[in-house]
Design a protein around this motif. Structure first.
Motif, PDB file in Angstrom:
ATOM      1  N   VAL A 234      65.054 -59.372  21.508  1.00 25.95           N
ATOM      2  CA  VAL A 234      65.082 -60.832  21.628  1.00 25.95           C
ATOM      3  C   VAL A 234      63.667 -61.393  21.586  1.00 25.95           C
ATOM      4  CG1 VAL A 234      65.650 -62.738  23.178  1.00 25.95           C
ATOM      5  CG2 VAL A 234      67.281 -60.885  22.841  1.00 25.95           C
ATOM      6  N   SER A 235      62.734 -60.758  22.281  1.00 23.01           N
ATOM      7  CA  SER A 235      61.347 -61.239  22.298  1.00 23.01           C
ATOM      8  C   SER A 235      60.729 -61.169  20.909  1.00 23.01           C
ATOM      9  CB  SER A 235      60.518 -60.412  23.288  1.00 23.01           C
ATOM     10  OG  SER A 235      61.062 -60.467  24.590  1.00 23.01           O
ATOM     11  N   SER A 236      60.978 -60.064  20.194  1.00 18.64           N
ATOM     12  CA  SER A 236      60.411 -59.909  18.862  1.00 18.64           C
ATOM     13  C   SER A 236      60.917 -60.992  17.914  1.00 18.64           C
ATOM     14  CB  SER A 236      60.741 -58.520  18.318  1.00 18.64           C
ATOM     15  OG  SER A 236      60.267 -58.364  17.002  1.00 18.64           O
ATOM     16  N   VAL A 237      62.232 -61.218  17.908  1.00 17.89           N
ATOM     17  CA  VAL A 237      62.791 -62.250  17.034  1.00 17.89           C
ATOM     18  C   VAL A 237      62.305 -63.627  17.467  1.00 17.89           C
ATOM     19  CG1 VAL A 237      64.930 -63.310  16.231  1.00 17.89           C
ATOM     20  CG2 VAL A 237      64.796 -60.835  16.491  1.00 17.89           C
ATOM     21  N   PHE A 238      62.205 -63.834  18.767  1.00 18.88           N
ATOM     22  CA  PHE A 238      61.745 -65.129  19.285  1.00 18.88           C
ATOM     23  C   PHE A 238      60.326 -65.426  18.806  1.00 18.88           C
ATOM     24  CE2 PHE A 238      60.374 -68.228  22.400  1.00 18.88           C
ATOM     25  CZ  PHE A 238      61.519 -68.957  22.664  1.00 18.88           C
ATOM     26  N   PHE A 239      59.425 -64.450  18.919  1.00 19.45           N
ATOM     27  CA  PHE A 239      58.044 -64.659  18.480  1.00 19.45           C
ATOM     28  C   PHE A 239      57.968 -64.856  16.971  1.00 19.45           C
ATOM     29  CE2 PHE A 239      56.916 -61.986  22.371  1.00 19.45           C
ATOM     30  CZ  PHE A 239      56.657 -63.105  23.140  1.00 19.45           C
ATOM     31  N   ASN A 240      58.785 -64.126  16.226  1.00 20.43           N
ATOM     32  CA  ASN A 240      58.788 -64.298  14.776  1.00 20.43           C
ATOM     33  C   ASN A 240      59.280 -65.688  14.382  1.00 20.43           C
ATOM     34  OD1 ASN A 240      57.792 -61.753  14.067  1.00 20.43           O
ATOM     35  ND2 ASN A 240      59.813 -60.821  14.223  1.00 20.43           N
ATOM     36  N   ILE A 241      60.237 -66.241  15.140  1.00 21.61           N
ATOM     37  CA  ILE A 241      60.698 -67.597  14.860  1.00 21.61           C
ATOM     38  C   ILE A 241      59.588 -68.598  15.122  1.00 21.61           C
ATOM     39  CG2 ILE A 241      62.270 -69.406  15.669  1.00 21.61           C
ATOM     40  CD1 ILE A 241      64.401 -67.313  16.009  1.00 21.61           C
TER      41      ILE A 241
ATOM     42  N   ALA B 105      56.384 -68.032  14.966  1.00 22.29           N
ATOM     43  CA  ALA B 105      55.401 -67.889  13.893  1.00 22.29           C
ATOM     44  C   ALA B 105      55.922 -68.484  12.587  1.00 22.29           C
ATOM     45  CB  ALA B 105      55.042 -66.410  13.698  1.00 22.29           C
ATOM     46  N   GLN B 106      57.189 -68.277  12.292  1.00 18.49           N
ATOM     47  CA  GLN B 106      57.756 -68.793  11.052  1.00 18.49           C
ATOM     48  C   GLN B 106      57.751 -70.322  11.049  1.00 18.49           C
ATOM     49  OE1 GLN B 106      58.365 -66.810   8.660  1.00 18.49           O
ATOM     50  NE2 GLN B 106      59.245 -68.219   7.170  1.00 18.49           N
ATOM     51  N   ARG B 107      58.004 -70.936  12.179  1.00 19.37           N
ATOM     52  CA  ARG B 107      57.935 -72.401  12.249  1.00 19.37           C
ATOM     53  C   ARG B 107      56.524 -72.897  11.982  1.00 19.37           C
ATOM     54  NH1 ARG B 107      60.332 -73.675  17.955  1.00 19.37           N
ATOM     55  NH2 ARG B 107      59.052 -75.510  17.594  1.00 19.37           N
ATOM     56  N   ARG B 108      55.528 -72.170  12.505  1.00 23.35           N
ATOM     57  CA  ARG B 108      54.143 -72.584  12.231  1.00 23.35           C
ATOM     58  C   ARG B 108      53.793 -72.375  10.766  1.00 23.35           C
ATOM     59  NH1 ARG B 108      51.211 -72.972  17.067  1.00 23.35           N
ATOM     60  NH2 ARG B 108      49.576 -73.841  15.734  1.00 23.35           N
ATOM     61  N   VAL B 109      54.323 -71.320  10.158  1.00 25.97           N
ATOM     62  CA  VAL B 109      54.103 -71.102   8.722  1.00 25.97           C
ATOM     63  C   VAL B 109      54.696 -72.249   7.919  1.00 25.97           C
ATOM     64  CG1 VAL B 109      54.727 -69.632   6.773  1.00 25.97           C
ATOM     65  CG2 VAL B 109      53.888 -68.596   8.888  1.00 25.97           C
ATOM     66  N   ILE B 110      55.896 -72.663   8.275  1.00 23.09           N
ATOM     67  CA  ILE B 110      56.533 -73.777   7.566  1.00 23.09           C
ATOM     68  C   ILE B 110      55.743 -75.067   7.771  1.00 23.09           C
ATOM     69  CG2 ILE B 110      58.602 -75.233   7.557  1.00 23.09           C
ATOM     70  CD1 ILE B 110      60.242 -72.756   8.056  1.00 23.09           C
ATOM     71  N   GLN B 111      55.207 -75.260   8.956  1.00 22.39           N
ATOM     72  CA  GLN B 111      54.371 -76.441   9.186  1.00 22.39           C
ATOM     73  C   GLN B 111      53.121 -76.407   8.309  1.00 22.39           C
ATOM     74  OE1 GLN B 111      53.620 -76.498  13.398  1.00 22.39           O
ATOM     75  NE2 GLN B 111      55.748 -76.995  13.935  1.00 22.39           N
ATOM     76  N   SER B 112      52.542 -75.226   8.138  1.00 19.55           N
ATOM     77  CA  SER B 112      51.380 -75.116   7.255  1.00 19.55           C
ATOM     78  C   SER B 112      51.754 -75.416   5.810  1.00 19.55           C
ATOM     79  CB  SER B 112      50.778 -73.711   7.357  1.00 19.55           C
ATOM     80  OG  SER B 112      50.309 -73.459   8.664  1.00 19.55           O
ATOM     81  N   LEU B 113      52.917 -74.951   5.383  1.00 18.48           N
ATOM     82  CA  LEU B 113      53.365 -75.248   4.027  1.00 18.48           C
ATOM     83  C   LEU B 113      53.646 -76.742   3.851  1.00 18.48           C
ATOM     84  CD1 LEU B 113      55.745 -72.203   3.451  1.00 18.48           C
ATOM     85  CD2 LEU B 113      53.638 -72.674   2.198  1.00 18.48           C
ATOM     86  N   GLU B 114      54.252 -77.345   4.857  1.00 13.41           N
ATOM     87  CA  GLU B 114      54.501 -78.789   4.773  1.00 13.41           C
ATOM     88  C   GLU B 114      53.185 -79.560   4.718  1.00 13.41           C
ATOM     89  OE1 GLU B 114      56.860 -79.428   8.195  1.00 13.41           O
ATOM     90  OE2 GLU B 114      58.771 -78.901   7.224  1.00 13.41           O
ATOM     91  N   PHE B 115      52.188 -79.113   5.485  1.00 11.65           N
ATOM     92  CA  PHE B 115      50.875 -79.754   5.430  1.00 11.65           C
ATOM     93  C   PHE B 115      50.252 -79.574   4.047  1.00 11.65           C
ATOM     94  CE2 PHE B 115      46.241 -79.237   5.810  1.00 11.65           C
ATOM     95  CZ  PHE B 115      45.895 -80.505   6.274  1.00 11.65           C
TER      96      PHE B 115
END
Length: 463
Positions: free
Chosen positions: A170-177, A179-189
């Motif tokens: 659960v922790s691993s998937v949680f941290f990956n989510i 990170a993935q949200r921050r990646v998407i924010q960088s792409l949106e920027f």
């Protein structure tokens, strides 16, 4: 006479018919004690309405995950097996009834003294209260009970390890989510930045200060970033689905955003290798389960060897005999009879079954030793890998964190140079791509660092 035969037929048919079959797919009904134990292991957790923190996700997973529930029921089964074996050392009390139709008339009761009147009948009914208690089994029962106790402990340790692994997953998937949200924010920027730059290029082209090829290159770059955004959004949706599966939810709710921080506020201390190994050997649940299973198998070997020893049991019965049909002779048609004594069985020849059982249990013992040795090697490998991952991720975070500021400044300079007519569009696009790659790399390394810390705790057996 007809009623007697009807009663006997009812007893016979009752043994041939059983209760309604247990449905395999419906929940198993639990006794009040089992239900309270289940609630203690799996407390009810309310589903959050909006955001979901890591602590909430772990609590929900521990309460709803089917793997943990299955391990809990395996532990219950091990307890029941222990109770079953432990009950074999106590007296067994039962009722035995029979009806016999003989070809020739038989005595209703054995001869008690010379000159006793004898009553003979072809139809004899008997009913006895029978008690049987083991007196000596060569240590077989003791070793079986001790093995069952150790296997119960092993099941409890496996349940604890299953919970620890679930917390890590659960922790691993949680941290990956996160990170993935921050990646998407960088792409949106990046999409917004490229769109603004495209607007400036259009203005420069209209003013005949830039070539149309600059606009084409910017559009190609913008289309590439947009498809990356779609791809990463799909990855995020899959991660939400994985998290929902770990939490025991049938449907993933992407609108319920996870809430947390990837960056650690303080420096995390990392133990030395030998300290971590010693901690794992004392605290890691699967290692303790393997040790208990090994000790239990040693007792199984001793129990199998006890099959060569004599077995002494106490036997007693008390009941009645009566003639159900026509009789010959004089005397009562109904009388009681009882007996008590010791019975001993000494194995003389078993066709090699006892030796084969001993060899089988010894082979299982050797296999259990090798599995424990394999687990020791696996623990060392997991701890060494986790320590290297923590150290490597920490150094990469420090290196990439500084490059983000430089990449942002480089993009600003290249955009100003292009606006002033002293720079090329290729330099602007390269600077933008470098910034995007640096930011996405940084967020993914943060998730790797948090996952490595969780992996280290899992390898050491920390809850």
């Amino acid at each position: 006479m007809t009623k007697l035969f009807a009663f006997i037929a009812l007893l016979v048919l009752a043994g041939c018919t059983g209760p309604s079959p247990t449905p395999p797919v419906q929940p198993v009904p639990a006794s009040p004690s089992e239900a309270s134990a289940e609630r203690a292991v799996q407390p009810e957790v309310e589903r959050p309405e909006a955001s979901l923190t890591l602590a909430q996700a772990i609590d929900i997973a521990l309460a709803n995950n089917p793997d943990v529930a299955a391990a809990h029921w395996d532990h219950q089964a091990a307890q029941a097996r222990h109770d079953h074996i432990a009950g074999s050392r106590w007296p067994r009390l039962g009722v035995v009834g029979s009806y016999m139709r003989h070809l020739d008339e038989q005595r209703l009761l054995p001869v008690r003294q010379p000159g006793d009147p004898a009553i003979l009948s072809q139809d004899i009914v008997s009913g006895d209260l029978v008690v049987t208690m083991p007196i000596f089994t060569g240590g077989r029962l003791i070793h079986q009970i001790q093995a069952a106790e150790l296997l119960e402990e092993a099941a409890e340790h496996r349940l604890a390890r299953n919970r620890e692994e679930l917390v890590f997953n659960v922790s691993s998937v949680f941290f990956n989510i996160l990170a993935q949200r921050r990646v998407i924010q960088s792409l949106e920027f990046s999409v917004r930045t490229l769109q603004e730059h495209l607007d400036r290029v259009d203005a420069l082209v209209a003013a005949r200060k830039a070539a149309n090829v600059d606009r084409l290159r910017t559009e190609v770059r913008l289309a590439n970033v947009r498809q990356q955004l779609v791809q990463e959004g799909n990855v995020l949706a899959v991660q939400h689905r994985v998290l929902a599966s770990l939490l025991g939810w049938e449907q993933a709710d992407a609108t319920r955003l996870v809430q947390g921080n990837l960056e650690t506020a303080e420096e995390t201390s990392v133990p030395e290798l030998e300290t971590a190994l010693a901690t794992a050997c004392s605290d890691r649940a699967d290692y303790l389960a393997a040790q208990s299973a090994l000790e239990a198998q040693a007792h199984n070997v001793d129990a199998a060897r006890a099959g060569r020893s004599p077995t002494v049991v106490l036997q007693g019965s008390y009941g009645g005999r009566w003639a159900a049909g026509s009789t010959t002779g004089t005397g009562d048609k109904l009388d009681d009879i009882g007996r008590i004594g010791l019975a001993m069985e000494i194995p003389i020849f078993e066709g090699g079954q006892i030796n084969a059982t001993v060899q089988e249990q010894r082979a299982h013992l050797a296999a259990a030793r090798e599995r424990l040795r394999k687990l020791e090697l696996q623990i060392r490998l997991e701890i060494e890998t986790a320590l290297l991952s923590v150290t490597s991720s920490r150094k990469r975070i420090e290196a990439v964190r500084a490059s983000i500021v430089q990449a942002r400044e480089g993009l600003r300079i290249e955009q100003q140079k292009y606006d002033l007519g002293t720079g090329a569009i290729v330099d602007v696009l390269d600077a933008q791509a470098a910034l995007l790659e640096t930011e996405t790399t940084y967020y993914r390394i943060l998730a790797e660092f948090q996952t490595a810390l969780a992996q280290l705790k899992l390898a050491m057996g920390h809850p």
